[in-house]
Design a protein around this motif. Structure first.
Motif, PDB file in Angstrom:
ATOM      1  N   GLN A   1      12.712  12.451 -11.885  1.00  0.00           N
ATOM      2  CA  GLN A   1      11.524  11.875 -12.523  1.00  0.00           C
ATOM      3  C   GLN A   1      11.879  10.646 -13.359  1.00  0.00           C
ATOM      4  O   GLN A   1      11.186   9.617 -13.296  1.00  0.00           O
ATOM      5  N   LEU A   2      12.942  10.755 -14.131  1.00  0.00           N
ATOM      6  CA  LEU A   2      13.316   9.636 -15.011  1.00  0.00           C
ATOM      7  C   LEU A   2      13.704   8.409 -14.202  1.00  0.00           C
ATOM      8  O   LEU A   2      13.366   7.275 -14.572  1.00  0.00           O
ATOM      9  N   LYS A   3      14.415   8.612 -13.092  1.00  0.00           N
ATOM     10  CA  LYS A   3      14.817   7.474 -12.264  1.00  0.00           C
ATOM     11  C   LYS A   3      13.589   6.809 -11.628  1.00  0.00           C
ATOM     12  O   LYS A   3      13.477   5.577 -11.616  1.00  0.00           O
ATOM     13  N   VAL A   4      12.679   7.625 -11.104  1.00  0.00           N
ATOM     14  CA  VAL A   4      11.487   7.060 -10.467  1.00  0.00           C
ATOM     15  C   VAL A   4      10.573   6.428 -11.515  1.00  0.00           C
ATOM     16  O   VAL A   4       9.957   5.376 -11.269  1.00  0.00           O
ATOM     17  N   LYS A   5      10.478   7.043 -12.697  1.00  0.00           N
ATOM     18  CA  LYS A   5       9.675   6.469 -13.773  1.00  0.00           C
ATOM     19  C   LYS A   5      10.185   5.083 -14.139  1.00  0.00           C
ATOM     20  O   LYS A   5       9.405   4.136 -14.300  1.00  0.00           O
ATOM     21  N   THR A   6      11.500   4.954 -14.281  1.00  0.00           N
ATOM     22  CA  THR A   6      12.085   3.658 -14.608  1.00  0.00           C
ATOM     23  C   THR A   6      11.728   2.631 -13.544  1.00  0.00           C
ATOM     24  O   THR A   6      11.401   1.476 -13.852  1.00  0.00           O
ATOM     25  N   TYR A   7      11.770   3.047 -12.285  1.00  0.00           N
ATOM     26  CA  TYR A   7      11.424   2.129 -11.200  1.00  0.00           C
ATOM     27  C   TYR A   7       9.944   1.756 -11.247  1.00  0.00           C
ATOM     28  O   TYR A   7       9.579   0.588 -11.084  1.00  0.00           O
ATOM     29  N   LEU A   8       9.084   2.749 -11.487  1.00  0.00           N
ATOM     30  CA  LEU A   8       7.640   2.494 -11.505  1.00  0.00           C
ATOM     31  C   LEU A   8       7.248   1.507 -12.583  1.00  0.00           C
ATOM     32  O   LEU A   8       6.446   0.598 -12.365  1.00  0.00           O
ATOM     33  N   LEU A   9       7.815   1.699 -13.789  1.00  0.00           N
ATOM     34  CA  LEU A   9       7.430   0.866 -14.925  1.00  0.00           C
ATOM     35  C   LEU A   9       8.157  -0.465 -14.944  1.00  0.00           C
ATOM     36  O   LEU A   9       7.911  -1.296 -15.814  1.00  0.00           O
ATOM     37  N   GLY A  10       9.055  -0.666 -13.995  1.00  0.00           N
ATOM     38  CA  GLY A  10       9.827  -1.911 -13.969  1.00  0.00           C
ATOM     39  C   GLY A  10       9.057  -3.080 -13.384  1.00  0.00           C
ATOM     40  O   GLY A  10       9.487  -4.229 -13.490  1.00  0.00           O
ATOM     41  N   THR A  11       7.910  -2.815 -12.755  1.00  0.00           N
ATOM     42  CA  THR A  11       7.128  -3.869 -12.098  1.00  0.00           C
ATOM     43  C   THR A  11       5.663  -3.727 -12.492  1.00  0.00           C
ATOM     44  O   THR A  11       5.141  -2.613 -12.593  1.00  0.00           O
ATOM     45  N   ASP A  12       4.999  -4.841 -12.717  1.00  0.00           N
ATOM     46  CA  ASP A  12       3.571  -4.844 -13.019  1.00  0.00           C
ATOM     47  C   ASP A  12       2.786  -4.754 -11.709  1.00  0.00           C
ATOM     48  O   ASP A  12       2.862  -5.636 -10.861  1.00  0.00           O
ATOM     49  N   LEU A  13       2.023  -3.664 -11.552  1.00  0.00           N
ATOM     50  CA  LEU A  13       1.308  -3.417 -10.299  1.00  0.00           C
ATOM     51  C   LEU A  13      -0.145  -3.883 -10.346  1.00  0.00           C
ATOM     52  O   LEU A  13      -0.890  -3.653  -9.389  1.00  0.00           O
ATOM     53  N   SER A  14      -0.562  -4.500 -11.444  1.00  0.00           N
ATOM     54  CA  SER A  14      -1.981  -4.809 -11.609  1.00  0.00           C
ATOM     55  C   SER A  14      -2.508  -5.784 -10.558  1.00  0.00           C
ATOM     56  O   SER A  14      -3.700  -5.813 -10.282  1.00  0.00           O
ATOM     57  N   ASN A  15      -1.618  -6.599  -9.948  1.00  0.00           N
ATOM     58  CA  ASN A  15      -2.069  -7.579  -8.960  1.00  0.00           C
ATOM     59  C   ASN A  15      -1.824  -7.132  -7.524  1.00  0.00           C
ATOM     60  O   ASN A  15      -1.961  -7.927  -6.595  1.00  0.00           O
ATOM     61  N   PHE A  16      -1.447  -5.880  -7.335  1.00  0.00           N
ATOM     62  CA  PHE A  16      -1.214  -5.370  -5.986  1.00  0.00           C
ATOM     63  C   PHE A  16      -2.545  -5.251  -5.239  1.00  0.00           C
ATOM     64  O   PHE A  16      -3.602  -5.068  -5.836  1.00  0.00           O
ATOM     65  N   LYS A  17      -2.459  -5.329  -3.917  1.00  0.00           N
ATOM     66  CA  LYS A  17      -3.621  -5.036  -3.092  1.00  0.00           C
ATOM     67  C   LYS A  17      -3.954  -3.553  -3.203  1.00  0.00           C
ATOM     68  O   LYS A  17      -3.087  -2.729  -3.487  1.00  0.00           O
ATOM     69  N   TYR A  18      -5.213  -3.259  -2.924  1.00  0.00           N
ATOM     70  CA  TYR A  18      -5.654  -1.865  -3.061  1.00  0.00           C
ATOM     71  C   TYR A  18      -4.844  -0.925  -2.162  1.00  0.00           C
ATOM     72  O   TYR A  18      -4.382   0.126  -2.601  1.00  0.00           O
ATOM     73  N   ASP A  19      -4.690  -1.303  -0.891  1.00  0.00           N
ATOM     74  CA  ASP A  19      -3.943  -0.452   0.036  1.00  0.00           C
ATOM     75  C   ASP A  19      -2.520  -0.231  -0.436  1.00  0.00           C
ATOM     76  O   ASP A  19      -1.966   0.869  -0.309  1.00  0.00           O
ATOM     77  N   ASP A  20      -1.922  -1.292  -0.963  1.00  0.00           N
ATOM     78  CA  ASP A  20      -0.543  -1.161  -1.444  1.00  0.00           C
ATOM     79  C   ASP A  20      -0.475  -0.220  -2.636  1.00  0.00           C
ATOM     80  O   ASP A  20       0.430   0.615  -2.733  1.00  0.00           O
ATOM     81  N   PHE A  21      -1.433  -0.358  -3.534  1.00  0.00           N
ATOM     82  CA  PHE A  21      -1.403   0.519  -4.705  1.00  0.00           C
ATOM     83  C   PHE A  21      -1.694   1.965  -4.324  1.00  0.00           C
ATOM     84  O   PHE A  21      -1.077   2.895  -4.845  1.00  0.00           O
TER      85      PHE A  21
END
Length: 965
Positions: free
Chosen positions: A393-413
């Protein structure tokens, strides 16, 4: 004296002579004289009396051997001596001495037999000792004879035989040592073959043999060599154990466990295994992310390998984010699967061992030790589940929060949410964890993304509404939102945490866990990537919401031709089955189908627009996200409610807002609808678009959450009488809103199931105050059509030309009735024309007719109220006109009863009321205007009542009208 008293008390087994010898010189027993014997004989012989005399002796006489009796008695003499007292005291002492002497003599006589018996035993012992001495002498003599009988030769033979045996043993030992010297070659071969148990077994046997021959000097070097070899085996064993973490092989792991058991280090092996799993997780994620970072960086000289994992995650680009996440989860799945299979191996192994132990009850100590090891391993593995999942969980959490996803396409998100939800399902099956760390991290990203996404969608919805021509979107009569790909997840019976759009539905997968499904091969995270290509026929990828280019293309086509976009053609063809069309459909074919559908006037064909369909799809997307991530359910539902609010507000603004008709006081808009519209305007609509931007920061933030009020497209014409003032567009708009409300009603149980308990009142209020008011919007929208469709003003002019003060009863109705009926016939004709374009539902038709009839009836009353003079025959003519109107009208419409029929009839009948009845009637009928009531008083009663009575009635009318003002 003390010894004598002790002797008398204990009656010890001592001879008379010994008893006499034990007395001190002063206390030595002497033979009494004749005189003393005589005195003894004269003394009383009663034992009790003697005992009393002995008891009267002072204790000091028994104190110790060094007591001086004479000195003691002399010191006790009084200063003045009396012969008589001295003689009396002397006689007392003599009595005491005589009693003691007699007691001693009695004891001596009593112990005489014991003394004789003991003397005989001593004599017998002396005889036995003499016999033993004779036997020993004879034994020594015979030993000397045996020693002299053996020869030197026989002893030499025995010595040689012993030497021979020793040499044979030595030869065996040398052969064993030679074999030990050659074992290192075999050990190396076994290690290469990964036969760790055999190598350890051989090494331990060699060590045991070496310890047997440790008295040889050559063995010491061999011992150290074997110890080094054993340590080397342990190192290789640790390396072999680390390989289990990424690719579990049952045969390989069995050998490793057997080897550790031979070493007696089962618990150590388990500790090492958990360290390897922890290290494997770290190394795996680092290598996966590093590979993508270096791939995206190209040939730059940046030393990414020296970066920390957290810093490395920030270098992932948007393009590589999703494939890197998928590979990351695949790699972590392999690690967790290896741990799962490791636990399975131990469970099966423990069952096998338990079966063996139950069949063989021997070796209790070994069984207890093995049981202790098994329990330790079991607890260690169970504890390790949560620890390993926490690391993941900690490794994936670090990866998730490492990038801003607010501009992703809907399908990608959505794909990111799918992967994380699948990972959370893995965690729940792995150790029963709710994955709070992952949920919190994905919740942060989701809320951030969703706010940006929703804001963009609202702006696009405004743009769609402003460019919407409110043409009917042709869908099949059996159309259902569950046929849309955005809602496919609702038909799947699966865990809510699984991907809503990409999980294959099968009965087997519903009963098996992911670990059971993919235990022997495959990866649950490969399904998502494989199925992503299957969405070519899904409208979600090209519905005008995904990219600016697609949106502009679809919208330009929509604007230019006022027809349906390509994806909606596809919906019309295959939305029911979800299958892609075999060939494209031409516009001419589509138009012909549309006309035929309208001509057939299908009852069940839903009325909706392109914008309605887009809103429904958007709701489906919102629900997908909410279904995957329930912690943001309230935010999602709140945003969904804003979509509906804005659509409702737009329909009302475009087609239902008309202040002139609102002032009629007919209650066209219910208080609930007005409250809802006011709430929407205050909370969602930005009414200060052109205001000064130098406002406060708080106001700017509030305005950022709002959307400007939409404006009706210039292509929509609502002023043409031929089209019934845009009735087709109004029907499509209002009925599409009603259809949208019905879909929200259908989705209510699903929304209620995921809504947090504390927020459920919001959902209930939304449905009771907003969704349920959609159908109420029909009245104000269609009232405008009804008010303009018939020329009521012309009818008032025709009524003004009628003479009502006729003197005879007329049998022919007036012309204005025919004119009004012609207006209704023309309205009916135009209504049929509109129905060829758009199906007009029965509730809409009823409301339109109800509004027209109600307005016509009120116009009749208004016309009657304009009459200046009226006779009784004129009143009868009014009734005749109205009855003719009703009779003809009932042939045009099926509405029963005729709306406001009583409104007209009651007003006409009021002409016949007396003064007293009129006053009561005025107070009871407040639905009439002041003008209408005043006309009744002036025209009807004015001819036969006095001025005072008329003023009284007019005052009553004024009292009724005052609260209205």
């Amino acid at each position: 004296m003390q010894k004598i008293k002790s002797l008398m008390t204990r009656q010890g087994l001592r001879s008379p002579q010994e008893s006499v010898n034990d007395l001190s010189p002063v206390e030595s027993f002497r033979i009494p004289t004749k005189e003393e014997f005589r005195e003894l004989h004269e003394e009383p012989t009663d034992p009790q009396a003697q005992q009393e005399i002995i008891n009267s002796i002072e204790e000091v006489y028994f104190s110790n051997d060094s007591f001086d009796i004479v000195k003691y008695e002399l010191e006790r003499l009084p200063p003045v001596l009396s012969l008589q007292e001295l003689e009396e005291y002397r006689d007392k002492l003599k009595q005491q001495q005589a009693a003691v002497s007699k007691k001693v003599a009695d004891l001596i006589l009593e112990k005489q037999p014991a003394y004789v018996e003991e003397l005989e035993r001593v004599t017998s012992l002396q005889t036995g000792l003499q016999l033993a001495a004779v036997i020993c002498t004879n034994g020594r003599r015979h030993l000397n004879i045996a020693k002299e009988g053996f020869t030197q030769t026989s002893l030499g033979l025995l010595a040689n035989q012993r030497k021979r045996q020793l040499l044979i043993g030595l030869l065996k030992s040398l052969r064993t040592i030679k074999t030990l010297q050659r074992t290192d070659v075999r050990l190396s071969e076994m290690l290469e073959e990964e036969d760790y148990p055999g190598a350890i077994q051989l090494c331990l046997e060699c060590q045991k043999a070496a310890s047997t021959f440790k008295h040889y000097s050559c063995i010491s070097e061999l011992n150290s060599k074997l110890q080094d070899t054993l340590e080397q085996i342990e190192e290789q064993l640790d390396v072999a154990l680390s390989k289990i973490c990424k690719n579990f092989d049952i045969n390989h792991y069995t050998k490793v466990q057997q080897a550790y058991r031979l070493l007696g280090k089962t618990q150590t092996a388990m500790d090492q295994l958990h360290m390897h799993f922890t290290q494997a997780i770290h190394n795996t994620v680092f290598q996966v992310v590093l590979g993508y970072v270096e791939l995206c960086a190209g040939n730059t000289d940046t030393k990414f390998q020296k970066l920390q994992y957290k810093d490395l995650c920030t270098h992932i680009t948007s393009d590589s984010y999703i494939p890197c996440l998928a590979d990351l989860c695949k790699a972590l799945w392999e690690v967790m699967l290896s741990y799962y299979r490791t636990m399975q191996w131990h469970e099966n192994h423990d069952q096998d061992e338990a079966a063996v132990v139950s069949s063989d009850g021997n070796n209790v100590m070994g069984t207890e030790e093995n049981s202790f090891d098994r329990n330790y391993v079991k607890k260690k593995l169970e504890h390790g589940l949560s620890r390993i999942w926490q690391d993941v969980q900690l490794k994936v959490k670090t990866y998730l929060l490492g990038t801003d996803l607010s501009n992703f396409k809907y399908d990608d998100f959505i794909f990111v949410l799918d992967v994380i939800s699948r990972l959370m399902q893995v965690g729940e099956e792995f150790c029963g964890s709710k994955s709070e760390v992952l949920q919190e991290s994905i919740r942060k990203q989701s809320v951030n993304y969703f706010k940006t996404y929703h804001r963009t969608r609202l702006e696009e919805l405004r743009m769609f509404l402003e460019n919407e021509t409110w043409e009917l979107c042709p869908v099949k009569s059996s159309f259902n939102i569950l046929q849309l790909h955005e809602f496919k997840f609702m038909e799947q019976s699966r865990s809510p945490s699984v991907s809503p759009s990409k999980q294959p539905a099968s009965a087997i997968s519903a009963t098996l866990t992911l670990f059971e499904q993919y235990c022997n091969g495959g990866n649950p995270f490969e399904i998502q990537a494989d199925n992503k290509d299957d969405e070519t026929e899904d409208v979600l990828a090209s519905n005008g919401y995904e990219s600016d280019e697609q949106e502009k293309g679809a919208y330009q086509e929509y604007d230019s031709d006022s027809d349906v976009p390509e994806e909606l053609k596809r919906d019309y063809v295959d939305e029911q089955t979800g299958d892609a069309p075999i060939k494209s459909v031409s516009r001419e074919t589509l138009r012909s189908r549309k006309r035929s559908d309208y001509n057939l006037n299908k009852v069940n064909a839903p009325i909706l627009t392109n914008t309605t369909l887009n809103v429904i799809r958007l709701v489906g997307k919102y629900m997908q996200m909410m279904n995957i991530l329930k912690p943001i359910a309230f935010d999602v539902i709140h945003f969904m409610s804003q979509l509906f609010d804005y659509y409702l507000y737009a329909v009302y603004t475009f087609f239902g807002r008309n202040d002139t008709f609102e002032l009629t006081g007919l209650g066209l808009s219910s208080s609930r609808l007005r409250t809802t519209l006011n709430r929407i305007q205050e909370s969602l609509i930005d009414l200060e678009v052109s205001a000064d931007p130098s406002g406060t920061l708080t106001a700017a933030e509030e305005r950022k959450e709002k959307v400007p009020s939409p404006h009706l497209s210039h292509l929509v014409v609502l002023t043409s009488g031929n089209s019934l003032y845009g009735l087709a567009e109004r029907v499509v708009a209002t009925e599409s809103l009603v259809f949208l409300a019905e879909q929200f009603e259908f989705l209510q149980p699903h929304l209620d199931a995921v809504m947090p308990a504390a927020k459920k009142p919001f959902l209930q209020q939304f449905y009771s105050q907003t969704v349920s008011t959609a159908s109420e919007l029909r009245k104000p929208v269609y009232w405008i059509v009804a008010a303009k469709a018939i020329d009521y003003e012309q009818m008032l002019l025709l009524m003004a030309n009628v003479k009502w003060d006729v003197k005879e009863i007329m049998s022919q109705h007036n012309v204005y009735v025919d004119a009004l009926l012609k207006e209704f016939e023309e309205f009916n004709r135009r209504l049929n024309e509109v129905s060829k374009r758009v199906r007009i539902p029965l509730p809409v038709s009823n409301i339109l007719w109800e509004h027209c009839i109600r307005l016509a009836n009120r116009t009749l009353v208004e016309g009657y109220a304009n009459v200046k003079k009226c006779s009784n025959e004129g009143r009868a003519l009014m009734q005749l006109d109205f009855q003719q109107f009703l009779m003809k009208l009932e042939k045009l419409t099926d509405i029963r009863p005729i709306p406001d029929k009583e409104f007209v009839e009651t007003y006409i009948k009021a002409y016949y009321l007396t003064e007293n009845d009129m006053e009561r009637w005025i107070k009871e009928h407040r639905e009439y205007s002041t003008k209408q009531l005043t006309n009744l008083v002036n025209v009807c009663l004015g001819s036969h009542i006095n001025k005072k009575a008329r003023q009284k009635l007019l005052a009553a009318i004024d009292d009724i009208d005052r609260p209205k003002r």
